[in-house]
Enzyme design. Structure first.
Site, short mmCIF file in Angstrom:
data_model
loop_
_atom_site.label_atom_id
_atom_site.label_comp_id
_atom_site.label_asym_id
_atom_site.label_seq_id
_atom_site.Cartn_x
_atom_site.Cartn_y
_atom_site.Cartn_z
N TYR A 75 29.66 45.67 27.76
CA TYR A 75 29.30 44.91 28.91
C TYR A 75 27.57 44.92 29.14
O TYR A 75 27.07 45.97 28.57
CB TYR A 75 29.85 45.62 30.17
CG TYR A 75 29.79 44.86 31.39
CD1 TYR A 75 30.22 43.39 31.37
CD2 TYR A 75 29.35 45.47 32.61
CE1 TYR A 75 30.13 42.79 32.60
CE2 TYR A 75 29.30 44.54 33.74
CZ TYR A 75 29.92 43.23 33.66
OH TYR A 75 29.92 42.46 34.89
N ASN A 80 36.28 38.47 41.22
CA ASN A 80 36.55 37.14 40.65
C ASN A 80 36.26 36.23 41.56
O ASN A 80 35.97 35.16 41.28
CB ASN A 80 38.02 37.21 40.13
CG ASN A 80 37.99 38.13 38.87
OD1 ASN A 80 37.35 38.09 38.01
ND2 ASN A 80 39.20 38.89 38.78
N ASN A 88 43.92 29.73 33.61
CA ASN A 88 44.93 30.63 33.89
C ASN A 88 44.41 31.98 34.16
O ASN A 88 45.33 33.06 34.28
CB ASN A 88 46.06 30.73 32.63
CG ASN A 88 45.39 31.18 31.31
OD1 ASN A 88 44.15 30.50 30.85
ND2 ASN A 88 45.85 32.02 30.50
N TYR A 147 30.12 31.79 31.89
CA TYR A 147 30.32 33.22 32.64
C TYR A 147 30.81 34.14 31.77
O TYR A 147 31.19 35.23 32.12
CB TYR A 147 30.64 33.12 34.09
CG TYR A 147 32.21 32.78 34.12
CD1 TYR A 147 33.30 33.73 34.42
CD2 TYR A 147 32.84 31.41 34.16
CE1 TYR A 147 34.40 33.46 34.30
CE2 TYR A 147 34.03 31.23 34.01
CZ TYR A 147 35.03 32.11 34.25
OH TYR A 147 35.97 31.86 34.15
N GLY A 148 31.21 33.83 30.59
CA GLY A 148 32.21 34.77 29.75
C GLY A 148 32.05 34.46 28.44
O GLY A 148 31.86 33.06 28.02
N LEU A 162 27.72 37.97 37.85
CA LEU A 162 27.60 38.22 39.20
C LEU A 162 26.63 39.39 39.78
O LEU A 162 26.26 39.65 40.62
CB LEU A 162 29.25 38.63 39.73
CG LEU A 162 29.66 38.96 41.34
CD1 LEU A 162 29.17 37.67 41.90
CD2 LEU A 162 31.10 39.45 41.43
N LYS A 169 47.13 39.54 36.70
CA LYS A 169 46.14 40.84 36.66
C LYS A 169 47.11 42.17 36.37
O LYS A 169 48.03 42.08 37.04
CB LYS A 169 45.36 41.05 37.86
CG LYS A 169 44.60 39.78 38.28
CD LYS A 169 43.39 39.72 37.16
CE LYS A 169 42.57 40.92 37.47
NZ LYS A 169 41.20 40.69 36.65
#
Length: 339
Positions: free
Chosen positions: A58, A130, A156, A243-244, A270, A326
């Site tokens: 990260y 999120n 999804n 963003y990923g 973020l 989740k």
């Protein structure tokens, strides 16, 4: 006041198998200091950023040893000194990055945001990562109007679900892209429309599904060639926000598409927004999102709940592919067996 020894999920090193580095251990709460509140953690999700923090991939890593968990909600059990508007029993949003995989935390009162009492704490526990990611990507890059079109992959995912829900409330049309056929039903069940499986011919299938629409914004969380697939669906002058990298690959896009079509490529993290945004702006975003969770507009699918004693199992489940929702840790919930 807790009658059992507090526990938290601690890791002393990082490694490629995240569930092997995290351990549930007992700890001793220090004395409560003036200006602090003792909070019992009600719920905390396991996010992709949590997994990447455990593996060391990260963008922001806490010093070791550390306690896992970047977001969650809790209930105030005791306040020392000036309450700053809080009361014992209040449900509060926990500050980002405070180590929420813990039964109890001592936190500065000024960092706690009161939340509605009559809302599912599991849904509230996912408020700080999120939902604001989805909200800000819809508002910070392109001035979208009702009737405009957006395309997103990883539809999804939790962010994908929130983005679709927020867009629908604003009258914005969303083309939802997933990477496998089995994910389509989950997007439909969440109210998503125009769901397509990603492939090289995505632009053609978008035209077949919705016609020659003017797609102004593309939102990418997958990377690799999937970035280019989205870019090719954009109208001239459109914007693509990444963003990923769920594919584990760098974003790939030919200059043929972003140069000749005058596309804008942006990144969104973020954590950077939290650093830049004024406190009033952050509070306004949280208030808006909490209200939308409270009235049922925003809702995330949940696959499983885990106790604090089974955090490693929760991390393993969150790290696995093809999930249906989740993974939530409930540090003070009823004892649950490992799943």
């Amino acid at each position: 006041m807790t009658t059992h020894p507090p526990k938290h999920a601690r890791y002393a090193y990082r490694g490629p198998v995240p569930h092997e580095v995290i351990k549930t251990v007992e700890f001793t709460l220090p004395p409560l200091q003036p200006g602090e509140a003792r909070v019992a953690v009600l719920a905390a999700p396991v996010n992709p950023s949590d997994i990447l923090t455990l593996t060391g991939e990260y963008g922001l890593l806490p010093p070791l040893p550390a306690v896992g968990g970047n977001e969650g909600v809790g209930r105030v059990e005791e306040i020392a000194g000036e309450p700053n508007g809080l009361e014992v029993g209040d449900v509060v949003l926990l500050p980002v990055g405070c180590g929420t995989w813990s039964t109890h935390l001592h936190l500065p009162v000024k960092t706690l945001v009161p939340l509605p009492h009559d809302v599912d704490p599991v849904q509230l526990s996912m408020l700080t990562v999120n939902p604001p990611t989805a909200l800000l990507m819809l508002s910070e890059f392109v001035e979208l109007q009702p009737g405009d079109w957006v395309i997103q992959n990883a539809a999804n995912s939790a962010v994908g679900g929130y983005l679709a829900q927020l867009a629908k409330r604003r009258g914005i049309n969303v083309i939802n892209v997933v990477r496998r056929e089995s994910a389509i039903e989950a997007v439909w069940a969440a109210g998503g429309e125009h769901v397509l499986v990603d492939a090289e011919d995505l632009p053609k299938r978008v035209r077949d599904a919705v016609g020659e629409v003017h797609v102004r914004l593309a939102v990418d969380c997958v990377g690799g060639v999937h970035t280019e697939h989205l870019a090719r669906c954009l109208a001239a002058g459109g914007t693509l926000v990444n963003y990923g990298s769920m594919s584990g690959e760098r974003c790939m896009i030919s200059p043929r598409y972003f140069v000749f079509n005058d596309l804008t490529l942006r990144g969104f993290w973020l954590s950077q927004w939290y650093k830049r945004a004024a406190a009033e702006r952050r509070r306004a975003v949280f208030a808006e999102l909490a209200g939308l969770v409270a009235d049922g507009t925003l809702h995330a699918r949940v696959q499983d709940h885990y106790s604090i004693d089974h955090v490693a199992d929760a991390v393993r489940a969150a790290h696995a592919g093809a999930r249906s929702g989740k993974i939530i840790i409930e540090p003070n919930g009823p004892p649950r067996a490992a799943i």
